[in-house]
Design a protein around this motif. Sequence first.
Motif, PDB file in Angstrom:
ATOM      1  N   SER A 183      61.005  55.502  15.699  1.00 14.46           N
ATOM      2  CA  SER A 183      61.092  54.684  16.909  1.00 14.46           C
ATOM      3  C   SER A 183      62.014  53.485  16.729  1.00 14.46           C
ATOM      4  O   SER A 183      61.812  52.442  17.318  1.00 14.46           O
ATOM      5  N   THR A 184      63.030  53.607  15.883  1.00 17.68           N
ATOM      6  CA  THR A 184      63.995  52.544  15.697  1.00 17.68           C
ATOM      7  C   THR A 184      65.242  52.803  16.522  1.00 17.68           C
ATOM      8  O   THR A 184      65.503  53.913  16.981  1.00 17.68           O
ATOM      9  N   LEU A 185      66.039  51.770  16.675  1.00 18.42           N
ATOM     10  CA  LEU A 185      67.261  51.882  17.460  1.00 18.42           C
ATOM     11  C   LEU A 185      68.373  52.570  16.679  1.00 18.42           C
ATOM     12  O   LEU A 185      69.302  53.109  17.253  1.00 18.42           O
ATOM     13  N   GLY A 186      68.312  52.511  15.354  1.00 17.81           N
ATOM     14  CA  GLY A 186      69.394  53.054  14.559  1.00 17.81           C
ATOM     15  C   GLY A 186      70.609  52.149  14.565  1.00 17.81           C
ATOM     16  O   GLY A 186      71.718  52.572  14.284  1.00 17.81           O
ATOM     17  N   GLY A 187      70.448  50.896  14.885  1.00 19.49           N
ATOM     18  CA  GLY A 187      71.537  49.937  14.947  1.00 19.49           C
ATOM     19  C   GLY A 187      71.174  48.804  15.883  1.00 19.49           C
ATOM     20  O   GLY A 187      70.053  48.718  16.354  1.00 19.49           O
ATOM     21  N   CYS A 188      72.132  47.940  16.151  1.00 21.59           N
ATOM     22  CA  CYS A 188      71.882  46.781  16.999  1.00 21.59           C
ATOM     23  C   CYS A 188      72.491  46.988  18.378  1.00 21.59           C
ATOM     24  O   CYS A 188      73.538  47.623  18.511  1.00 21.59           O
ATOM     25  N   ARG A 189      71.828  46.469  19.392  1.00 24.90           N
ATOM     26  CA  ARG A 189      72.430  46.463  20.717  1.00 24.90           C
ATOM     27  C   ARG A 189      71.788  45.366  21.544  1.00 24.90           C
ATOM     28  O   ARG A 189      70.690  44.896  21.246  1.00 24.90           O
ATOM     29  N   THR A 190      72.482  44.965  22.583  1.00 29.59           N
ATOM     30  CA  THR A 190      71.970  43.976  23.509  1.00 29.59           C
ATOM     31  C   THR A 190      71.292  44.698  24.671  1.00 29.59           C
ATOM     32  O   THR A 190      71.895  45.594  25.266  1.00 29.59           O
ATOM     33  N   PRO A 191      70.069  44.364  25.016  1.00 28.47           N
ATOM     34  CA  PRO A 191      69.401  45.017  26.148  1.00 28.47           C
ATOM     35  C   PRO A 191      70.194  44.843  27.435  1.00 28.47           C
ATOM     36  O   PRO A 191      70.887  43.835  27.628  1.00 28.47           O
ATOM     37  N   ASP A 192      70.100  45.830  28.300  1.00 27.23           N
ATOM     38  CA  ASP A 192      70.790  45.741  29.586  1.00 27.23           C
ATOM     39  C   ASP A 192      70.190  44.652  30.467  1.00 27.23           C
ATOM     40  O   ASP A 192      70.888  43.976  31.207  1.00 27.23           O
ATOM     41  N   ALA A 195      64.003  44.795  19.784  1.00 25.96           N
ATOM     42  CA  ALA A 195      65.344  44.312  20.098  1.00 25.96           C
ATOM     43  C   ALA A 195      65.855  44.828  21.425  1.00 25.96           C
ATOM     44  O   ALA A 195      66.801  44.282  21.995  1.00 25.96           O
ATOM     45  N   ALA A 196      65.241  45.893  21.933  1.00 24.43           N
ATOM     46  CA  ALA A 196      65.612  46.435  23.238  1.00 24.43           C
ATOM     47  C   ALA A 196      64.695  45.915  24.340  1.00 24.43           C
ATOM     48  O   ALA A 196      64.861  46.279  25.504  1.00 24.43           O
ATOM     49  N   GLY A 197      63.723  45.099  23.980  1.00 26.65           N
ATOM     50  CA  GLY A 197      62.761  44.625  24.968  1.00 26.65           C
ATOM     51  C   GLY A 197      61.825  45.726  25.418  1.00 26.65           C
ATOM     52  O   GLY A 197      61.246  45.663  26.503  1.00 26.65           O
ATOM     53  N   ARG A 198      61.630  46.732  24.555  1.00 29.59           N
ATOM     54  CA  ARG A 198      60.791  47.883  24.906  1.00 29.59           C
ATOM     55  C   ARG A 198      59.713  48.106  23.853  1.00 29.59           C
ATOM     56  O   ARG A 198      59.427  49.224  23.440  1.00 29.59           O
ATOM     57  N   ALA A 199      59.121  46.999  23.415  1.00 29.67           N
ATOM     58  CA  ALA A 199      58.026  47.054  22.445  1.00 29.67           C
ATOM     59  C   ALA A 199      57.136  45.843  22.664  1.00 29.67           C
ATOM     60  O   ALA A 199      57.568  44.823  23.205  1.00 29.67           O
ATOM     61  N   PHE A 200      55.883  45.973  22.232  1.00 30.59           N
ATOM     62  CA  PHE A 200      54.905  44.900  22.421  1.00 30.59           C
ATOM     63  C   PHE A 200      53.868  45.014  21.324  1.00 30.59           C
ATOM     64  O   PHE A 200      53.512  46.125  20.901  1.00 30.59           O
TER      65      PHE A 200
END
Length: 247
Positions: free
Chosen positions: A28-37, A105-110
């Motif tokens: 459940s990782t992003l596999g890298g960095c990104r800025t959320p939309d 980092a994607a704003g999709r976790a809590f």
Amino acid sequence: MVRRRALLAAAVTLPLTGCVDVGSFDGSTLGGCRTPDSLVSFDTVGGAPLAYELSGNRQAFRADPRFIELLDAWAADWESAAGLGQLTEISTYGAYVDRCESWHAAGRAFDFAVVRHEDGEVSCRYDEWGDDAGRLRDYWRLAASLAAHLTYTLTLSYNAQHHNHIHVDNGVSGYDAPRFREQSRAQVQVIQGVVRHVFGRDCPENGSYDDATRDAVRSVQSQLGITAPLADVDGWRQFLTRAASGG
């Protein structure tokens, strides 16, 4: 699009400490960095105010707006299943954080620390209460409820860093209904915890969907009258929903 500078500023005021090991979230990782939309501020889940676990202060956090909708949908189901009255507060380590390799980092976790109701609470602070049978039963009921809505529900069985919270994210399922995969250690750990502590069956706690675990699950399904297999979306949700309500 929210600018990265604004996100960094938000991260300064919202220090996430719950999920430290951000490089191995069972796929459940992003596999890298990104800025959320997009990120929006929220200070309630299911109408219950949010409090930062480390300070106890009520405050707002930031997350993807559709992810917040998933949390609200979970809250409505859990309030009904828990039997503890209306939700009054949820203590958390946070949601969005500017850290690579995590769905935070994607704003999709809590991260859930304590879920409070009018007539009681369910604590995810295993680090505080240990092997208390009653608390473990409530804990795994809560974990089942969360797993019915969010594919990755990382519990105390996942590693020591999750002994003070339950992490949830929708990194794999996105906004589709969660589906059980036998290869998912995190999902199997939820099953094994539920079977042992909610339904009282003898079951391994090894994160492997082995023959002993299958037999224990079949026994519970038979007791509950569930005929759909766990691999079906409906079968997975039925199993977890019944577990959340205590059987």
